[in-house]
Scaffold this motif. Structure first.
Motif, PDB file in Angstrom:
ATOM      1  N   PRO A  46     -67.205 -53.235  38.756  1.00  0.00           N
ATOM      2  CA  PRO A  46     -66.158 -53.045  39.762  1.00  0.00           C
ATOM      3  C   PRO A  46     -66.657 -53.345  41.180  1.00  0.00           C
ATOM      4  CG  PRO A  46     -66.088 -51.256  38.181  1.00  0.00           C
ATOM      5  CD  PRO A  46     -67.313 -52.059  37.867  1.00  0.00           C
ATOM      6  N   GLY A  47     -65.945 -54.232  41.866  1.00  0.00           N
ATOM      7  CA  GLY A  47     -66.288 -54.594  43.238  1.00  0.00           C
ATOM      8  C   GLY A  47     -67.305 -55.694  43.369  1.00  0.00           C
ATOM      9  N   GLU A  48     -67.961 -56.074  42.288  1.00  0.00           N
ATOM     10  CA  GLU A  48     -68.972 -57.125  42.368  1.00  0.00           C
ATOM     11  C   GLU A  48     -68.323 -58.492  42.515  1.00  0.00           C
ATOM     12  OE1 GLU A  48     -72.334 -59.313  39.578  1.00  0.00           O
ATOM     13  OE2 GLU A  48     -71.792 -57.218  39.160  1.00  0.00           O
ATOM     14  N   LEU A  49     -68.819 -59.269  43.474  1.00  0.00           N
ATOM     15  CA  LEU A  49     -68.321 -60.629  43.697  1.00  0.00           C
ATOM     16  C   LEU A  49     -69.128 -61.622  42.869  1.00  0.00           C
ATOM     17  CD1 LEU A  49     -67.804 -60.815  47.561  1.00  0.00           C
ATOM     18  CD2 LEU A  49     -66.033 -61.085  45.839  1.00  0.00           C
ATOM     19  N   ARG A  50     -68.429 -62.584  42.324  1.00  0.00           N
ATOM     20  CA  ARG A  50     -69.116 -63.655  41.605  1.00  0.00           C
ATOM     21  C   ARG A  50     -68.556 -65.001  42.065  1.00  0.00           C
ATOM     22  NH1 ARG A  50     -70.179 -62.885  35.379  1.00  0.00           N
ATOM     23  NH2 ARG A  50     -71.477 -61.269  36.347  1.00  0.00           N
ATOM     24  N   PRO A  51     -69.121 -65.586  43.114  1.00  0.00           N
ATOM     25  CA  PRO A  51     -68.662 -66.903  43.564  1.00  0.00           C
ATOM     26  C   PRO A  51     -68.993 -67.968  42.529  1.00  0.00           C
ATOM     27  CG  PRO A  51     -69.948 -65.786  45.263  1.00  0.00           C
ATOM     28  CD  PRO A  51     -70.179 -65.050  43.977  1.00  0.00           C
ATOM     29  N   GLU A  52     -68.015 -68.789  42.202  1.00  0.00           N
ATOM     30  CA  GLU A  52     -68.222 -69.932  41.321  1.00  0.00           C
ATOM     31  C   GLU A  52     -67.932 -71.193  42.127  1.00  0.00           C
ATOM     32  OE1 GLU A  52     -65.799 -69.283  37.858  1.00  0.00           O
ATOM     33  OE2 GLU A  52     -67.125 -67.705  37.090  1.00  0.00           O
ATOM     34  N   ARG A  53     -68.030 -72.331  41.495  1.00  0.00           N
ATOM     35  CA  ARG A  53     -67.901 -73.589  42.244  1.00  0.00           C
ATOM     36  C   ARG A  53     -66.528 -73.725  42.885  1.00  0.00           C
ATOM     37  NH1 ARG A  53     -67.228 -79.216  40.920  1.00  0.00           N
ATOM     38  NH2 ARG A  53     -66.795 -78.658  38.758  1.00  0.00           N
ATOM     39  N   ARG A  54     -65.497 -73.333  42.176  1.00  0.00           N
ATOM     40  CA  ARG A  54     -64.142 -73.541  42.702  1.00  0.00           C
ATOM     41  C   ARG A  54     -63.335 -72.255  42.849  1.00  0.00           C
ATOM     42  NH1 ARG A  54     -61.996 -79.059  39.666  1.00  0.00           N
ATOM     43  NH2 ARG A  54     -63.625 -80.459  40.489  1.00  0.00           N
ATOM     44  N   ARG A  55     -63.966 -71.125  42.595  1.00  0.00           N
ATOM     45  CA  ARG A  55     -63.223 -69.872  42.714  1.00  0.00           C
ATOM     46  C   ARG A  55     -64.189 -68.723  42.937  1.00  0.00           C
ATOM     47  NH1 ARG A  55     -61.215 -68.210  36.561  1.00  0.00           N
ATOM     48  NH2 ARG A  55     -63.295 -68.124  35.617  1.00  0.00           N
ATOM     49  N   VAL A  56     -63.609 -67.581  43.356  1.00  0.00           N
ATOM     50  CA  VAL A  56     -64.390 -66.356  43.531  1.00  0.00           C
ATOM     51  C   VAL A  56     -63.752 -65.271  42.675  1.00  0.00           C
ATOM     52  CG1 VAL A  56     -65.052 -64.520  45.123  1.00  0.00           C
ATOM     53  CG2 VAL A  56     -65.180 -66.895  45.855  1.00  0.00           C
ATOM     54  N   LEU A  57     -64.556 -64.676  41.801  1.00  0.00           N
ATOM     55  CA  LEU A  57     -64.091 -63.582  40.975  1.00  0.00           C
ATOM     56  C   LEU A  57     -64.618 -62.265  41.534  1.00  0.00           C
ATOM     57  CD1 LEU A  57     -64.722 -65.019  37.383  1.00  0.00           C
ATOM     58  CD2 LEU A  57     -62.679 -65.230  38.823  1.00  0.00           C
ATOM     59  N   VAL A  58     -63.862 -61.193  41.282  1.00  0.00           N
ATOM     60  CA  VAL A  58     -64.315 -59.857  41.667  1.00  0.00           C
ATOM     61  C   VAL A  58     -64.020 -58.917  40.508  1.00  0.00           C
ATOM     62  CG1 VAL A  58     -62.153 -59.408  42.900  1.00  0.00           C
ATOM     63  CG2 VAL A  58     -64.151 -57.997  43.367  1.00  0.00           C
ATOM     64  N   GLY A  59     -64.954 -58.029  40.229  1.00  0.00           N
ATOM     65  CA  GLY A  59     -64.826 -57.147  39.089  1.00  0.00           C
ATOM     66  C   GLY A  59     -63.925 -55.957  39.348  1.00  0.00           C
ATOM     67  N   THR A  60     -63.279 -55.483  38.290  1.00  0.00           N
ATOM     68  CA  THR A  60     -62.486 -54.250  38.310  1.00  0.00           C
ATOM     69  C   THR A  60     -62.995 -53.374  37.167  1.00  0.00           C
ATOM     70  OG1 THR A  60     -60.745 -54.941  36.781  1.00  0.00           O
ATOM     71  CG2 THR A  60     -60.525 -55.637  39.095  1.00  0.00           C
ATOM     72  N   ALA A  61     -62.244 -52.335  36.839  1.00  0.00           N
ATOM     73  CA  ALA A  61     -62.662 -51.441  35.761  1.00  0.00           C
ATOM     74  C   ALA A  61     -62.630 -52.128  34.402  1.00  0.00           C
ATOM     75  CB  ALA A  61     -61.788 -50.197  35.738  1.00  0.00           C
ATOM     76  N   ASP A  62     -61.853 -53.215  34.288  1.00  0.00           N
ATOM     77  CA  ASP A  62     -61.818 -53.933  33.015  1.00  0.00           C
ATOM     78  C   ASP A  62     -62.042 -55.432  33.215  1.00  0.00           C
ATOM     79  OD1 ASP A  62     -59.196 -54.488  33.989  1.00  0.00           O
ATOM     80  OD2 ASP A  62     -58.382 -52.829  32.821  1.00  0.00           O
ATOM     81  N   ALA A  63     -60.978 -56.173  33.483  1.00  0.00           N
ATOM     82  CA  ALA A  63     -61.105 -57.625  33.610  1.00  0.00           C
ATOM     83  C   ALA A  63     -61.262 -58.051  35.077  1.00  0.00           C
ATOM     84  CB  ALA A  63     -59.877 -58.301  33.009  1.00  0.00           C
TER      85      ALA A  63
ATOM     86  N   ARG B 279     -54.941 -63.177  42.070  1.00  0.00           N
ATOM     87  CA  ARG B 279     -54.248 -63.404  40.806  1.00  0.00           C
ATOM     88  C   ARG B 279     -55.191 -63.104  39.640  1.00  0.00           C
ATOM     89  NH1 ARG B 279     -53.943 -69.876  42.016  1.00  0.00           N
ATOM     90  NH2 ARG B 279     -56.128 -70.401  41.563  1.00  0.00           N
ATOM     91  N   PRO B 280     -54.657 -63.006  38.419  1.00  0.00           N
ATOM     92  CA  PRO B 280     -55.535 -62.815  37.266  1.00  0.00           C
ATOM     93  C   PRO B 280     -56.489 -63.994  37.136  1.00  0.00           C
ATOM     94  CG  PRO B 280     -53.241 -62.401  36.685  1.00  0.00           C
ATOM     95  CD  PRO B 280     -53.231 -62.995  38.050  1.00  0.00           C
ATOM     96  N   ALA B 281     -57.668 -63.733  36.648  1.00  0.00           N
ATOM     97  CA  ALA B 281     -58.656 -64.796  36.442  1.00  0.00           C
ATOM     98  C   ALA B 281     -58.256 -65.632  35.238  1.00  0.00           C
ATOM     99  CB  ALA B 281     -60.033 -64.195  36.230  1.00  0.00           C
ATOM    100  N   GLU B 282     -57.947 -66.910  35.479  1.00  0.00           N
ATOM    101  CA  GLU B 282     -57.592 -67.834  34.402  1.00  0.00           C
ATOM    102  C   GLU B 282     -58.439 -69.096  34.517  1.00  0.00           C
ATOM    103  OE1 GLU B 282     -55.722 -67.197  31.990  1.00  0.00           O
ATOM    104  OE2 GLU B 282     -54.599 -65.436  32.643  1.00  0.00           O
ATOM    105  N   PRO B 283     -59.174 -69.477  33.494  1.00  0.00           N
ATOM    106  CA  PRO B 283     -59.290 -68.762  32.216  1.00  0.00           C
ATOM    107  C   PRO B 283     -60.025 -67.438  32.373  1.00  0.00           C
ATOM    108  CG  PRO B 283     -60.895 -70.523  32.328  1.00  0.00           C
ATOM    109  CD  PRO B 283     -60.022 -70.673  33.546  1.00  0.00           C
ATOM    110  N   ALA B 284     -59.817 -66.553  31.412  1.00  0.00           N
ATOM    111  CA  ALA B 284     -60.414 -65.231  31.487  1.00  0.00           C
ATOM    112  C   ALA B 284     -61.930 -65.325  31.571  1.00  0.00           C
ATOM    113  CB  ALA B 284     -59.994 -64.407  30.271  1.00  0.00           C
ATOM    114  N   ALA B 285     -62.518 -64.378  32.290  1.00  0.00           N
ATOM    115  CA  ALA B 285     -63.968 -64.344  32.450  1.00  0.00           C
ATOM    116  C   ALA B 285     -64.512 -63.046  31.876  1.00  0.00           C
ATOM    117  CB  ALA B 285     -64.327 -64.453  33.937  1.00  0.00           C
ATOM    118  N   GLU B 286     -65.808 -63.023  31.618  1.00  0.00           N
ATOM    119  CA  GLU B 286     -66.423 -61.807  31.100  1.00  0.00           C
ATOM    120  C   GLU B 286     -66.396 -60.715  32.151  1.00  0.00           C
ATOM    121  OE1 GLU B 286     -71.071 -62.805  32.289  1.00  0.00           O
ATOM    122  OE2 GLU B 286     -70.364 -63.190  30.243  1.00  0.00           O
ATOM    123  N   ALA B 287     -66.526 -59.475  31.705  1.00  0.00           N
ATOM    124  CA  ALA B 287     -66.440 -58.336  32.607  1.00  0.00           C
ATOM    125  C   ALA B 287     -67.509 -58.395  33.692  1.00  0.00           C
ATOM    126  CB  ALA B 287     -66.570 -57.047  31.815  1.00  0.00           C
ATOM    127  N   ILE B 288     -67.111 -57.920  34.881  1.00  0.00           N
ATOM    128  CA  ILE B 288     -68.012 -57.827  36.030  1.00  0.00           C
ATOM    129  C   ILE B 288     -67.919 -56.391  36.536  1.00  0.00           C
ATOM    130  CG2 ILE B 288     -68.552 -58.738  38.322  1.00  0.00           C
ATOM    131  CD1 ILE B 288     -66.922 -61.223  37.624  1.00  0.00           C
TER     132      ILE B 288
END
Length: 307
Positions: A258-275, A247-256
């Motif tokens: 593309p493909g980079e994983l950023r594990p956080e305490r309660r969620r995992v974000l992955v970068g795309t070409a923009d958000a 799903r979309p990252a909510e709240p929005a996070a800074e750009a990462i």
């Protein structure tokens, strides 16, 4: 009228149930694909349409192809109209002209857009503004016949293809029943399709691979369009990981990147070409489904990029 119904998967069942339940016409037979092996034990299982037909005590013709044998069995039923919803095979002559009124087809797109086997999936992948259903006269050319009725609905950005198809199956059944009633009353009118056609071939496993170099909206459209089948996936360290929920990252996070994983305490974000987007549930190779946050915490330090 005397109706023959042809269909196979679960999305065809609401149309059969509607025609039987209305009681205004007689469903004299149901045509469906043969039993198929399902599950880990590969148990031969009737199609959802076959199961529904048998529950109503309807005669069932199981045929992989609508060949001369199947045509002869359908001819014995003396149908006035053939109705087809996702049968999974082509209707050719002489079967095409056998019913007095020919065959009509419920198709889950706004024709001539997305002719073919996977219209809902391709429409969602393309991020179309609307999804739809059309009832048209079956002709030899693929999904090209004159249209009796068409309706469209907004493409909810949260729906996967599976959920969208379930909704369209119910709404399409209503549309189909209206056309059948109109044909019986000789009030139904069809018009030729207009516009440039687009095509929706069956999806393959390769269609499920996520390209993280695309923007977040395109990545999420791809994920939704291939869920649940053939399934979204990516790789990390050469191993395949299924993306079961994103799903979309909510709240929005800074750009990462593309493909980079950023594990956080309660969620995992992955970068795309923009958000970035959030991975919610994943299934690593050889393991069961799990929360993406748990999976992310267990990754080795060197594994931080999806390929």
């Amino acid at each position: 009228m005397r109706l023959v119904f042809a269909g196979t998967p679960a999305p065809a069942v609401p149309s059969l149930e509607r025609l039987v339940g209305d009681g205004r016409h007689e469903v004299v037979g149901v045509v469906t694909r043969p039993d198929a092996p399902l599950g880990r034990k590969r148990v031969l299982t009737p199609s959802p349409v076959a199961a529904a037909a048998e529950a109503h005590g309807l005669p069932v013709v199981k045929a992989a192809r609508l060949d001369a044998e199947a045509t002869a069995r359908i001819e014995e039923l003396r149908p006035d109209l053939g109705v087809i919803v996702a049968y999974g095979g082509l209707v050719r002559e002489p079967l095409l002209s056998l019913p007095r009124l020919g065959w009509i087809n419920l198709h889950f797109s706004v024709l001539p857009a997305w002719r073919g086997a996977a219209p809902v999936q391709h429409s969602i992948i393309a991020d179309d503004a609307e999804l739809g259903a059309s009832v048209f006269q079956l002709v030899p050319e693929l999904d090209a016949g004159d249209v009796f009725a068409v309706r469209s609905w907004p493409n909810d950005a949260g729906l996967t293809a599976g959920a969208a198809l379930e909704l369209l199956a119910g709404r399409g059944a209503d549309l189909l029943a209206e056309v059948v009633d109109g044909l019986a009353a000789s009030t139904a009118r069809s018009v030729p399709q207009t516009g440039e056609p687009s095509f929706a071939p069956k999806l393959t496993i390769d269609d499920g691979r996520i390209d993280w170099r695309l923007g977040a909206r395109e990545v999420l459209a791809r994920y939704r369009g291939v869920t649940p089948e053939p399934g979204a996936w990516t790789t990390i360290g050469g191993e395949r990981v299924k993306v079961l929920e994103a799903r979309p990252a909510e709240p929005a996070a800074e750009a990462i990147a593309p493909g980079e994983l950023r594990p956080e305490r309660r969620r995992v974000l992955v970068g795309t070409a923009d958000a970035p987007i959030e991975l919610v549930r994943v299934q690593p190779a050889g393991k069961g489904a799990m929360a993406a946050a748990d999976w992310g915490r267990g990754l080795a330090e060197g594994l931080r990029t999806l390929e």
